[in-house]
Design an enzyme around this catalytic site. Structure first.
Site, PDB file in Angstrom:
ATOM      1  N   GLU A   1      17.404  21.925  26.308  1.00  0.00           N
ATOM      2  CA  GLU A   1      18.089  22.620  27.405  1.00  0.00           C
ATOM      3  C   GLU A   1      18.783  21.645  28.364  1.00  0.00           C
ATOM      4  O   GLU A   1      19.610  22.065  29.181  1.00  0.00           O
ATOM      5  CB  GLU A   1      17.091  23.489  28.186  1.00  0.00           C
ATOM      6  CG  GLU A   1      16.616  24.732  27.424  1.00  0.00           C
ATOM      7  CD  GLU A   1      15.619  24.424  26.306  1.00  0.00           C
ATOM      8  OE1 GLU A   1      14.831  23.458  26.458  1.00  0.00           O
ATOM      9  OE2 GLU A   1      15.629  25.127  25.272  1.00  0.00           O
ATOM     10  N   ASN A   2      18.441  20.361  28.287  1.00  0.00           N
ATOM     11  CA  ASN A   2      19.047  19.390  29.209  1.00  0.00           C
ATOM     12  C   ASN A   2      20.547  19.187  28.960  1.00  0.00           C
ATOM     13  O   ASN A   2      21.250  18.631  29.808  1.00  0.00           O
ATOM     14  CB  ASN A   2      18.326  18.036  29.160  1.00  0.00           C
ATOM     15  CG  ASN A   2      16.986  18.016  29.868  1.00  0.00           C
ATOM     16  OD1 ASN A   2      16.061  17.308  29.472  1.00  0.00           O
ATOM     17  ND2 ASN A   2      16.846  18.781  30.953  1.00  0.00           N
ATOM     18  N   TRP A   3      21.061  19.676  27.816  1.00  0.00           N
ATOM     19  CA  TRP A   3      22.513  19.596  27.570  1.00  0.00           C
ATOM     20  C   TRP A   3      23.279  20.416  28.604  1.00  0.00           C
ATOM     21  O   TRP A   3      24.494  20.256  28.739  1.00  0.00           O
ATOM     22  CB  TRP A   3      22.859  20.094  26.164  1.00  0.00           C
ATOM     23  CG  TRP A   3      22.287  19.236  25.070  1.00  0.00           C
ATOM     24  CD1 TRP A   3      21.271  19.574  24.224  1.00  0.00           C
ATOM     25  CD2 TRP A   3      22.689  17.914  24.699  1.00  0.00           C
ATOM     26  NE1 TRP A   3      21.005  18.533  23.352  1.00  0.00           N
ATOM     27  CE2 TRP A   3      21.869  17.504  23.620  1.00  0.00           C
ATOM     28  CE3 TRP A   3      23.665  17.024  25.175  1.00  0.00           C
ATOM     29  CZ2 TRP A   3      21.986  16.257  23.018  1.00  0.00           C
ATOM     30  CZ3 TRP A   3      23.787  15.775  24.567  1.00  0.00           C
ATOM     31  CH2 TRP A   3      22.948  15.411  23.506  1.00  0.00           C
TER      32      TRP A   3
ATOM     33  N   ASP B   1       8.975  13.973  34.743  1.00  0.00           N
ATOM     34  CA  ASP B   1       9.887  14.770  35.575  1.00  0.00           C
ATOM     35  C   ASP B   1       9.969  14.199  36.990  1.00  0.00           C
ATOM     36  O   ASP B   1       9.027  13.563  37.468  1.00  0.00           O
ATOM     37  CB  ASP B   1       9.394  16.226  35.605  1.00  0.00           C
ATOM     38  CG  ASP B   1      10.470  17.185  36.083  1.00  0.00           C
ATOM     39  OD1 ASP B   1      11.654  16.796  36.118  1.00  0.00           O
ATOM     40  OD2 ASP B   1      10.117  18.335  36.422  1.00  0.00           O
TER      41      ASP B   1
HETATM   42  C1  IPE Z   1      11.679  18.850  31.399  1.00  0.00           C
HETATM   43  O1  IPE Z   1      12.162  18.610  32.675  1.00  0.00           O
HETATM   44  C2  IPE Z   1      12.399  17.982  30.408  1.00  0.00           C
HETATM   45  C3  IPE Z   1      12.126  16.556  30.488  1.00  0.00           C
HETATM   46  C4  IPE Z   1      11.283  15.975  31.313  1.00  0.00           C
HETATM   47  C5  IPE Z   1      12.848  15.736  29.544  1.00  0.00           C
HETATM   48  P1  IPE Z   1      13.316  19.495  33.310  1.00  0.00           P
HETATM   49  O2  IPE Z   1      13.597  18.914  34.653  1.00  0.00           O
HETATM   50  O3  IPE Z   1      14.452  19.618  32.372  1.00  0.00           O
HETATM   51  O4  IPE Z   1      12.607  20.927  33.428  1.00  0.00           O
HETATM   52  P2  IPE Z   1      12.920  22.170  34.347  1.00  0.00           P
HETATM   53  O5  IPE Z   1      14.389  22.453  34.203  1.00  0.00           O
HETATM   54  O6  IPE Z   1      12.594  21.777  35.754  1.00  0.00           O
HETATM   55  O7  IPE Z   1      12.030  23.250  33.853  1.00  0.00           O
HETATM   56  C1  IPE Z   2      13.367  13.972  34.458  1.00  0.00           C
HETATM   57  O1  IPE Z   2      13.850  13.972  35.757  1.00  0.00           O
HETATM   58  C2  IPE Z   2      14.351  13.394  33.461  1.00  0.00           C
HETATM   59  C3  IPE Z   2      14.959  14.381  32.565  1.00  0.00           C
HETATM   60  C4  IPE Z   2      14.734  15.672  32.582  1.00  0.00           C
HETATM   61  C5  IPE Z   2      15.878  13.892  31.568  1.00  0.00           C
HETATM   62  P1  IPE Z   2      14.862  15.062  36.277  1.00  0.00           P
HETATM   63  O2  IPE Z   2      16.247  14.610  36.022  1.00  0.00           O
HETATM   64  O3  IPE Z   2      14.539  16.402  35.740  1.00  0.00           O
HETATM   65  O4  IPE Z   2      14.563  15.010  37.837  1.00  0.00           O
HETATM   66  P2  IPE Z   2      14.439  16.240  38.828  1.00  0.00           P
HETATM   67  O5  IPE Z   2      13.489  17.217  38.221  1.00  0.00           O
HETATM   68  O6  IPE Z   2      15.818  16.803  38.976  1.00  0.00           O
HETATM   69  O7  IPE Z   2      13.932  15.625  40.088  1.00  0.00           O
HETATM   70 MG    MG Z   3      13.362  17.939  36.329  1.00  0.00          MG
END
Ligand code: IPE
Ligand code: IPE
Ligand code: MG
Length: 252
Positions: A73-75, A26
């Site tokens: 949930e990343n979608w 993350d």
């Molecule tokens: C968790 O990180 C998912 C991945 C690292 C792939 P997110 O950035 O999506 O989590 P939240 O939204 O901060 O909980």
């Molecule tokens: C992790 O980094 C990668 C994925 C969740 C795919 P983020 O994109 O969540 O980065 P932050 O949390 O917004 O800094």
């Molecule tokens: Mg993140």
């Protein structure tokens, strides 16, 4: 998988590496924002960190490395960011699969495969197929993964077995449910690391994390390296895992 037998715990003071390390990678976006760069640059640098950490984990004797690459949930992120992430995944598989295979790494994918775009689906299957007989390190890629969804689909399979008369409801136990998880033949994680300072699981390995040790580090993922992994493993070695039993001193 089943819970480890407390008797199998290594002797105190013997630092065998954790068998399975799982990482919530993350902080790519914040890494980029702190440098005035677009989020996509953070993701690109995140892939470089991943490449190094896979190698480092192998060198440190970690047998299973699971990485959370894209959550169910990343979608909900903007379409252009999703496009960047999918592009990077495709590039990672295309550029790195041959090397991983050469290094005897077995790639496994966990997460929901149905409804993925055909090109992504094909690449993930290709990575698994090419490396399935490798016997070195296992790299488990959690992609389109959500632990609640994984547990729900396992419950559905059990319900179908009961409905068809293959299984009695009274026979359902934790092992029967675990046998329907995507991780059915992968040992539970010993150590879960999350970078970026957040202290939550975000729907990652909820079932399998039952007795995992957690290490949360402030480092954003693109800056995570072999030294950071070693430091997390050192922290893991300071923990006393009891699995519900008593520690050696209290038992004596
Ligand atoms: C968790 O990180 C998912 C991945 C690292 C792939 P997110 O950035 O999506 O989590 P939240 O939204 O901060 O909980
Ligand atoms: C992790 O980094 C990668 C994925 C969740 C795919 P983020 O994109 O969540 O980065 P932050 O949390 O917004 O800094
Ligand atoms: Mg993140």
């Amino acid at each position: 998988m089943s819970m480890p037998d407390a008797a199998q715990k290594p002797e105190a003071g013997v630092a065998t590496p954790p068998v399975h390390v799982a990482i919530i990678m993350d902080g790519n976006g914040r890494w980029a924002a702190a440098r005035g760069l677009p989020r996509r640059e953070g993701h690109r640098r995140g892939v470089e960190a991943l490449r190094n950490v896979v190698k480092a984990a192998g060198e440190l004797g970690v047998r299973y490395l699971t990485i959370y690459s894209f959550s169910a949930e990343n979608w909900s992120r903007p379409a252009d960011e999703i496009e960047d992430l999918m592009g990077l995944l495709k590039r990672f598989v295309r550029n790195d699969l041959a090397d991983l295979h050469k290094n005897d790494v077995r790639v496994r994918i966990i997460g929901e495969r149905a409804n993925l775009k055909p090109d992504i689906h094909a690449l993930l299957s290709e990575a698994e197929e090419l490396t399935k007989n490798n016997s070195g390190q296992t790299l488990v890629v959690a992609f389109n993964y959500g632990a609640q969804q994984e547990i729900a689909q396992a419950a559905k399979k059990l319900a179908e077995e009961v409905a068809s008369g293959k299984l009695a409801a009274a026979e359902i136990d934790a092992a029967k449910l675990a046998a329907h998880l995507h991780t059915k033949d992968i040992p539970d994680p010993d150590l879960i690391i999350r970078t970026s300072g957040e202290q939550r699981l975000s729907n990652f390995l909820l079932w399998q994390a039952a007795y995992a040790e957690f290490v949360f580090v402030p480092t954003h993922w693109p800056d995570f390296d072999k030294a950071a992994l070693q430091a997390a493993i050192d922290e893991f070695h300071k923990r006393e895992r009891r699995f519900g039993g008593l520690d050696a001193k209290a038992r004596a």
